[in-house]
Design a protein around this motif. Structure first.
Motif, short mmCIF file in Angstrom:
data_model
loop_
_atom_site.label_atom_id
_atom_site.label_comp_id
_atom_site.label_asym_id
_atom_site.label_seq_id
_atom_site.Cartn_x
_atom_site.Cartn_y
_atom_site.Cartn_z
N PRO A 1 0.88 -1.06 -0.05
CA PRO A 1 -0.15 -0.04 0.03
C PRO A 1 0.88 1.17 0.14
O PRO A 1 2.07 1.29 0.49
CB PRO A 1 -0.89 -0.17 1.38
N LEU A 2 0.39 2.22 -0.80
CA LEU A 2 1.06 3.49 -0.93
C LEU A 2 0.95 4.38 0.51
O LEU A 2 -0.33 4.66 0.97
CB LEU A 2 0.48 4.45 -2.03
N ALA A 3 2.30 4.48 1.24
CA ALA A 3 2.24 5.25 2.27
C ALA A 3 2.17 6.70 2.17
O ALA A 3 3.06 7.28 1.53
CB ALA A 3 3.49 4.85 3.08
N LEU A 4 1.30 7.50 2.80
CA LEU A 4 1.00 8.58 2.62
C LEU A 4 1.03 9.33 4.00
O LEU A 4 0.50 9.06 4.92
CB LEU A 4 -0.34 8.93 1.97
N ARG A 5 1.32 10.70 4.02
CA ARG A 5 1.41 11.30 5.22
C ARG A 5 0.21 12.39 5.36
O ARG A 5 0.00 13.25 6.32
CB ARG A 5 2.44 12.35 5.20
N ILE A 6 -0.62 12.44 4.20
CA ILE A 6 -1.99 13.16 4.60
C ILE A 6 -2.92 12.25 4.13
O ILE A 6 -2.96 11.09 3.55
CB ILE A 6 -2.10 14.52 3.47
N ALA A 7 -4.46 12.59 4.32
CA ALA A 7 -5.55 11.98 4.36
C ALA A 7 -6.04 12.13 2.76
O ALA A 7 -6.33 13.37 2.28
CB ALA A 7 -6.58 12.07 5.02
N PRO A 8 -6.16 11.07 1.86
CA PRO A 8 -6.86 11.34 0.49
C PRO A 8 -8.14 11.95 0.75
O PRO A 8 -8.96 11.73 1.46
CB PRO A 8 -6.74 9.88 0.08
N ASP A 9 -8.52 12.74 -0.49
CA ASP A 9 -9.77 13.21 -0.58
C ASP A 9 -10.87 12.15 -0.66
O ASP A 9 -10.69 11.26 -1.36
CB ASP A 9 -9.91 14.04 -1.92
N PRO A 10 -11.99 12.14 0.35
CA PRO A 10 -12.89 10.93 0.27
C PRO A 10 -13.84 11.17 -0.60
O PRO A 10 -14.65 10.22 -0.72
CB PRO A 10 -13.42 11.05 1.79
N ARG A 11 -14.17 12.04 -1.56
CA ARG A 11 -15.14 12.07 -2.61
C ARG A 11 -14.95 10.81 -3.41
O ARG A 11 -13.83 10.52 -3.71
CB ARG A 11 -14.96 13.47 -3.31
N PRO A 12 -15.86 10.73 -4.23
CA PRO A 12 -15.90 9.37 -5.13
C PRO A 12 -15.11 9.37 -6.29
O PRO A 12 -15.11 10.31 -6.79
CB PRO A 12 -17.52 9.23 -5.45
N LEU A 13 -14.55 8.28 -6.67
CA LEU A 13 -13.87 8.14 -8.02
C LEU A 13 -14.79 7.67 -8.83
O LEU A 13 -15.50 6.56 -8.53
CB LEU A 13 -12.52 7.32 -7.43
N ARG A 14 -14.41 7.65 -10.22
CA ARG A 14 -15.49 7.14 -11.11
C ARG A 14 -14.45 6.98 -12.56
O ARG A 14 -13.68 7.88 -12.84
CB ARG A 14 -16.43 7.67 -11.24
N LEU A 15 -14.69 5.82 -13.22
CA LEU A 15 -13.93 5.68 -14.45
C LEU A 15 -14.83 6.42 -15.71
O LEU A 15 -16.02 6.54 -15.51
CB LEU A 15 -14.28 4.14 -15.01
N VAL A 16 -14.22 7.05 -16.73
CA VAL A 16 -14.85 7.77 -17.71
C VAL A 16 -14.32 7.01 -19.04
O VAL A 16 -12.84 6.92 -19.25
CB VAL A 16 -14.18 9.46 -17.85
N ALA A 17 -15.11 6.67 -19.78
CA ALA A 17 -14.84 6.01 -21.09
C ALA A 17 -13.97 7.14 -21.99
O ALA A 17 -14.20 8.35 -22.08
CB ALA A 17 -16.29 5.74 -21.83
N PRO A 18 -13.05 6.55 -22.74
CA PRO A 18 -12.17 7.35 -23.49
C PRO A 18 -12.85 8.49 -24.33
O PRO A 18 -12.69 9.69 -24.76
CB PRO A 18 -11.11 6.62 -24.40
N GLU A 19 -13.95 7.86 -25.02
CA GLU A 19 -14.74 8.65 -25.76
C GLU A 19 -15.51 9.84 -25.16
O GLU A 19 -15.91 10.86 -25.85
CB GLU A 19 -15.75 7.91 -26.51
#
Length: 411
Positions: free
Chosen positions: A141-159
């Motif tokens: 796991p990537l070790a980070l010193r800050i908390a990632p933004d909790p908002r949702p992630l989503r995939l977008v189609a290339p087109e």
């Protein structure tokens, strides 16, 4: 004696073959098609020895982000001279004519990426931005010193990607100097094309964005993946995530995107080429053995075609008044002794008779123009002569930008 003139569309195939010869390249048919389409949209300049095309260069019609705005800036590409005509002044003739045409068209800047760093300084180009290659060991796991933004992630189609991430990219251009404009064709043929031109083992482009539905995206990452090398045996290479672009409104957004690509299944490495030298990841990564800089290199090379127009069009961070003794063997109109008086309200560039504070070549001024190179460092390197103590530091303060100039748009 060669003749320098425009290259008609009928000679584009010949220009491509010359470039492939010079760069030892053998593109597949799809790559050749893309190059041909690109060159039809570019200005083209050739060196002809009789009927033979022995030198070539093309220029994208770019606008380049500079501190406080953007300026017209042709982007040179496909610069090539036949091996039979090297050291005969062909490249010099092409470069001089290109500078003349840029000046005539009112473009105060010209830019390029150098295939060989030793070549272009003699034509007045300076390395104006730096790029980093960053690699992440994502086997853990990537070790980070800050908390990632909790908002949702989503995939977008290339087109659909251009409509979704294009506006965020334009915002990024206003935030960092040194970024060329991107046409729809450039997005589709280089960043979002199905097959990567450099590595046919890489998969198609994937785009992940962060942000609440219905709101402008707060950041995005554009990447491709390569599967694990099963043929390599027990020490086989783990799957690769190649990050082509990552933009984020805040460090927390960036942390969420880096964490996402570092946690993709069946991969163990993340490689990001062409990251800015001040990438926040290098500070908020908790383990710098896990996140390493593996290369640093000059990226965008800049040429000041019209020094007065370039200096008076950019923004300035602090007041400065200096007299510069500037040399420019290729553009004599830029050479001489000038007084630069600049500040947040604007700038003036006028001939001066006073003793110079700094003596330098246009190449060094180009390197500093976007704020990515310090004049004080060039003084320390013996490339700029400081005749008035503190003049270089004062000019650095005026040229300063909040973030370093940067682009990953290689052309």
């Amino acid at each position: 004696m060669v003749d320098i003139r425009e290259v008609p569309e009928a000679d584009i195939d010949r220009a491509q073959e010359l470039a492939y010869l010079v760069f030892h390249d053998r593109p597949e048919p799809e790559g050749r098609r893309r190059h041909h389409a690109l060159l039809t949209r570019c200005a083209r300049l050739g060196a002809y020895d009789g009927a033979a095309l022995v030198g070539f260069m093309a220029a994208h019609d770019f606008r380049l982000s500079v501190p406080g705005g953007e300026l017209g800036c042709p982007g040179l590409t496909f610069v090539s001279v036949a091996p039979t005509h090297r050291r005969r002044g062909v490249l010099t003739a092409l470069m001089d004519e290109q500078l003349r045409r840029a000046a005539s068209a009112g473009s105060p800047l010209v830019a390029l990426w150098a295939s060989e760093a030793a070549i272009y300084g003699r034509f007045g180009y300076g390395a104006a931005t730096q790029g980093l290659t960053i690699e992440i060991d994502s086997g853990r796991p990537l070790a980070l010193r800050i908390a990632p933004d909790p908002r949702p992630l989503r995939l977008v189609a290339p087109e659909d990607a251009l409509a979704v991430i294009g506006p965020r990219h334009e915002v990024a251009r206003t935030e960092r100097a040194g970024r060329p404009s991107r046409s729809t064709q450039r997005w589709n043929e280089e960043w979002l094309c199905e097959q990567d031109e450099e590595d046919d083992e890489l998969g198609p482009p994937r785009i992940i964005v962060l942000g609440d539905p219905g709101e402008p995206v707060a950041g995005y990452v554009l990447f491709r993946t390569k599967p694990e090398d099963d043929a390599a045996g027990p020490g086989r290479t783990p799957g690769l995530v190649r990050v082509d672009e990552l933009e984020a409104d805040t460090p927390a957004v960036a942390a969420a995107l880096w964490d996402c690509v570092a946690s993709l299944d069946l991969t163990g490495r993340v490689r990001a080429w062409g990251r800015p030298a001040d990438d926040p990841l290098l500070h908020f990564a908790a383990d710098r053995d896990q996140v390493r800089v593996t290369a640093q290199f000059p990226a965008l090379w800049l040429r000041l075609v019209d020094v007065r127009a370039a200096l008076t069009a950019r923004g300035w961070a602090a007041p400065v008044e200096v007299v510069l003794d500037l040399s420019d063997v290729r553009r004599p109109a830029n050479a001489g002794r000038f007084r630069l008086k600049a500040g947040p309200a604007g700038a003036a560039w006028e001939p001066a008779r006073a003793d110079p504070d700094l003596t330098l070549d246009v190449r060094e001024l180009a390197a500093c123009y976007l704020g990515g190179t310090l004049m004080t460092e060039l003084v320390a390197a013996g490339l700029v002569t400081e005749r008035t103590p503190g003049a270089a530091a004062a000019l650095d303060a005026a040229l300063r930008t909040d973030v370093l100039p940067h682009t990953a748009d290689e052309f």
